[in-house]
Design an enzyme around this catalytic site. Structure first.
Site, PDB file in Angstrom:
ATOM      1  N   TYR A 228      -7.573  17.350  -1.791  1.00 42.74           N
ATOM      2  CA  TYR A 228      -5.866  17.754  -1.505  1.00 42.74           C
ATOM      3  C   TYR A 228      -4.994  18.074  -2.692  1.00 42.74           C
ATOM      4  O   TYR A 228      -5.342  17.465  -3.105  1.00 42.74           O
ATOM      5  CB  TYR A 228      -5.405  17.010  -0.055  1.00 42.74           C
ATOM      6  CG  TYR A 228      -5.200  15.483  -0.999  1.00 42.74           C
ATOM      7  CD1 TYR A 228      -4.287  15.166  -0.600  1.00 42.74           C
ATOM      8  CD2 TYR A 228      -6.403  14.555  -0.273  1.00 42.74           C
ATOM      9  CE1 TYR A 228      -3.756  13.897  -2.091  1.00 42.74           C
ATOM     10  CE2 TYR A 228      -6.189  13.110  -1.104  1.00 42.74           C
ATOM     11  CZ  TYR A 228      -4.596  12.847  -1.511  1.00 42.74           C
ATOM     12  OH  TYR A 228      -4.411  11.450  -2.299  1.00 42.74           O
TER      13      TYR A 228
ATOM     14  N   HIS B 147       0.661  -0.898  -0.027  1.00 46.04           N
ATOM     15  CA  HIS B 147      -0.272  -0.284  -0.411  1.00 46.04           C
ATOM     16  C   HIS B 147       0.889   1.358   0.221  1.00 46.04           C
ATOM     17  O   HIS B 147       1.483   1.699   0.978  1.00 46.04           O
ATOM     18  CB  HIS B 147      -0.877   0.336   1.539  1.00 46.04           C
ATOM     19  CG  HIS B 147      -1.662   0.762   1.362  1.00 46.04           C
ATOM     20  ND1 HIS B 147      -3.042   0.520   0.352  1.00 46.04           N
ATOM     21  CD2 HIS B 147      -1.590   2.129   1.108  1.00 46.04           C
ATOM     22  CE1 HIS B 147      -4.008   2.321   0.647  1.00 46.04           C
ATOM     23  NE2 HIS B 147      -3.013   2.815   0.802  1.00 46.04           N
ATOM     24  N   CYS B 148       0.420   1.362  -1.256  1.00 51.61           N
ATOM     25  CA  CYS B 148       1.519   2.720  -1.604  1.00 51.61           C
ATOM     26  C   CYS B 148       1.164   3.820  -2.505  1.00 51.61           C
ATOM     27  O   CYS B 148       0.240   3.068  -3.679  1.00 51.61           O
ATOM     28  CB  CYS B 148       3.600   2.893  -1.491  1.00 51.61           C
ATOM     29  SG  CYS B 148       3.845   1.573  -2.516  1.00 51.61           S
ATOM     30  N   HIS B 149       1.428   4.580  -3.085  1.00 51.17           N
ATOM     31  CA  HIS B 149       1.118   5.539  -3.796  1.00 51.17           C
ATOM     32  C   HIS B 149       1.764   6.667  -4.166  1.00 51.17           C
ATOM     33  O   HIS B 149       3.408   6.854  -4.430  1.00 51.17           O
ATOM     34  CB  HIS B 149       0.515   6.500  -3.092  1.00 51.17           C
ATOM     35  CG  HIS B 149      -0.577   6.447  -2.235  1.00 51.17           C
ATOM     36  ND1 HIS B 149      -1.630   6.054  -2.611  1.00 51.17           N
ATOM     37  CD2 HIS B 149      -0.064   6.247  -1.554  1.00 51.17           C
ATOM     38  CE1 HIS B 149      -2.524   5.373  -1.659  1.00 51.17           C
ATOM     39  NE2 HIS B 149      -1.473   6.033  -0.723  1.00 51.17           N
TER      40      HIS B 149
ATOM     41  N   ASN C  93      -2.363  13.222   3.624  1.00 52.16           N
ATOM     42  CA  ASN C  93      -3.040  14.161   4.641  1.00 52.16           C
ATOM     43  C   ASN C  93      -2.591  13.571   6.205  1.00 52.16           C
ATOM     44  O   ASN C  93      -4.281  13.929   6.753  1.00 52.16           O
ATOM     45  CB  ASN C  93      -4.731  13.187   4.228  1.00 52.16           C
ATOM     46  CG  ASN C  93      -5.293  13.850   3.041  1.00 52.16           C
ATOM     47  OD1 ASN C  93      -5.505  15.000   3.185  1.00 52.16           O
ATOM     48  ND2 ASN C  93      -6.034  13.014   2.460  1.00 52.16           N
TER      49      ASN C  93
ATOM     50  N   HIS D 142      -6.285  -0.069   5.872  1.00 53.85           N
ATOM     51  CA  HIS D 142      -5.969   0.620   6.931  1.00 53.85           C
ATOM     52  C   HIS D 142      -6.687   0.162   8.573  1.00 53.85           C
ATOM     53  O   HIS D 142      -7.397   0.778   9.570  1.00 53.85           O
ATOM     54  CB  HIS D 142      -6.412   2.166   7.529  1.00 53.85           C
ATOM     55  CG  HIS D 142      -5.410   2.856   5.939  1.00 53.85           C
ATOM     56  ND1 HIS D 142      -4.316   2.166   5.627  1.00 53.85           N
ATOM     57  CD2 HIS D 142      -5.604   3.860   5.330  1.00 53.85           C
ATOM     58  CE1 HIS D 142      -3.583   3.455   4.418  1.00 53.85           C
ATOM     59  NE2 HIS D 142      -4.817   4.163   4.315  1.00 53.85           N
TER      60      HIS D 142
ATOM     61  N   ASP E  99       2.175   2.994   2.691  1.00 54.87           N
ATOM     62  CA  ASP E  99       1.229   4.164   2.344  1.00 54.87           C
ATOM     63  C   ASP E  99       1.476   5.599   2.671  1.00 54.87           C
ATOM     64  O   ASP E  99       1.198   6.840   2.583  1.00 54.87           O
ATOM     65  CB  ASP E  99      -0.291   4.716   3.941  1.00 54.87           C
ATOM     66  CG  ASP E  99      -0.940   5.433   3.413  1.00 54.87           C
ATOM     67  OD1 ASP E  99      -1.428   4.995   2.234  1.00 54.87           O
ATOM     68  OD2 ASP E  99      -1.524   5.684   4.276  1.00 54.87           O
TER      69      ASP E  99
ATOM     70  N   ARG F  91     -10.553   0.260  -6.043  1.00 54.74           N
ATOM     71  CA  ARG F  91     -10.573   1.139  -4.787  1.00 54.74           C
ATOM     72  C   ARG F  91     -11.709   2.073  -4.754  1.00 54.74           C
ATOM     73  O   ARG F  91     -12.009   2.346  -6.381  1.00 54.74           O
ATOM     74  CB  ARG F  91      -9.286   2.077  -4.825  1.00 54.74           C
ATOM     75  CG  ARG F  91      -8.965   2.198  -3.093  1.00 54.74           C
ATOM     76  CD  ARG F  91      -8.407   3.281  -3.226  1.00 54.74           C
ATOM     77  NE  ARG F  91      -7.767   3.463  -1.656  1.00 54.74           N
ATOM     78  CZ  ARG F  91      -6.983   4.218  -0.779  1.00 54.74           C
ATOM     79  NH1 ARG F  91      -6.072   5.186  -1.508  1.00 54.74           N
ATOM     80  NH2 ARG F  91      -6.887   4.730  -0.188  1.00 54.74           N
TER      81      ARG F  91
END
Length: 297
Positions: free
Chosen positions: A45, A27-29, A249, A177, A244, A120
């Site tokens: 955002y 889970h990362c972006h 945020n 999460h 993450d 998602r």
């Protein structure tokens, strides 16, 4: 008005924990860079640029060999930045996309060919409008033939309403999460109990990341560890973990990714559990062809 994000830590610590070979950040972006991959006009955002090169260097430092990129709302349903990163990864990266209800079969196949293995759905207030339940049901039925799964992101107080809907979907589902419980309320709180009940259905998986999101005491996230440990112990074959990065945020106490890796020594202290969490489970879900090949040996 778009909220601005804090910058991620540019010099994280080197973890003391040595991760097993083939460890996966599930889970990362990647965000932007905005000059090449503009952010969605409808975003809530604006993140800092967080390109593939920076993520790859971080993973080298942390001892992570494989990656699952998760499309975030700031890029909307334009998965181009994620697909570009997957293409540059040399086969070590897979993706979870976001698509519109009107997505065509050809577009879904294009995403599959590009390394996407799931989509998602967001039910988190600060990320804008909830995913449409009708669209969720339609899209879940359409991705089932591709062997994909759904990733569901929600706040803990939404689970009572969402659980009956999720149970009707014809695909595996991954909960982001830890279901975002309030860590100050402990593992006996009703919201976490509902998550445990949901996990009794073997179609459900859960990510034991987001300690920095559910904590109420801050680093070193002592209050959050109990939730992750409970999930890993109970559901060792259906848990995933991720950094993450770059932590969109987060309003204060930007996490040290090296410290998040070292937290795994408390979440999954037994080598067999760590192997499942970081290697075996993500292989089953994102590289099933490799998992099957290993199982047949």
């Amino acid at each position: 008005m778009f909220s601005e994000n804090l910058p991620f830590q540019s010099n994280p610590s080197t973890p003391a924990l040595k991760l097993p070979a083939g460890a996966c950040d599930a889970h990362c972006h990647v965000f932007g860079p905005a000059k090449d991959f503009p952010f969605a006009p409808e975003r809530t955002y604006t993140p800092v640029d967080a390109p593939w090169e920076t993520l790859a260097a971080l993973h080298d430092r942390l001892g992570i060999a494989r990656t699952v990129l998760v499309q975030a709302s700031c890029h909307g349903t334009d998965n181009t930045a994620m697909l570009d990163a997957i293409a540059r990864s040399g086969g070590t990266c897979r993706g979870v996309g976001m698509v519109a209800r009107e997505v065509t079969d050809a577009e879904l196949q294009h995403l599959h060919d590009g390394g996407v293995r799931g989509i998602r759905f967001n039910f988190v207030t600060h990320l804008g409008k909830d995913a449409d339940v009708g669209a969720v049901q339609e899209l879940a039925a359409r991705i089932a033939p591709l062997g994909w799964h759904a990733v569901v992101h929600f706040e803990a107080d939404r689970l009572e309403t969402l659980a009956p809907i999720l149970k009707t979907l014809p695909v595996p589902m991954v909960i982001d999460h830890m279901g975002r419980p309030d860590a100050s309320r402990g593992v006996t709180q009703p919201a976490f109990g509902m998550l445990l009940d949901l996990m009794a259905d073997e179609r459900f998986w859960v990510k034991v990341c987001g300690a920095e999101r559910i904590t109420r005491t801050g680093p070193p996230y002592d209050d959050a560890v109990h939730f992750a440990r409970e999930l890993v112990t109970r559901f060792e074959d259906r848990v995933l973990w991720g950094t993450d990065w770059p932590h969109p945020n987060i309003k204060k106490d930007m996490p040290d990714d090296g410290a998040l890796v070292d937290l795994l020594a408390r979440i999954a202290p037994e080598p067999a559990l760590l192997q499942k969490l970081l290697v075996r489970n993500p292989t089953r879900l994102y590289w099933p062809e490799k998992f099957q090949a290993r199982s047949n040996r």
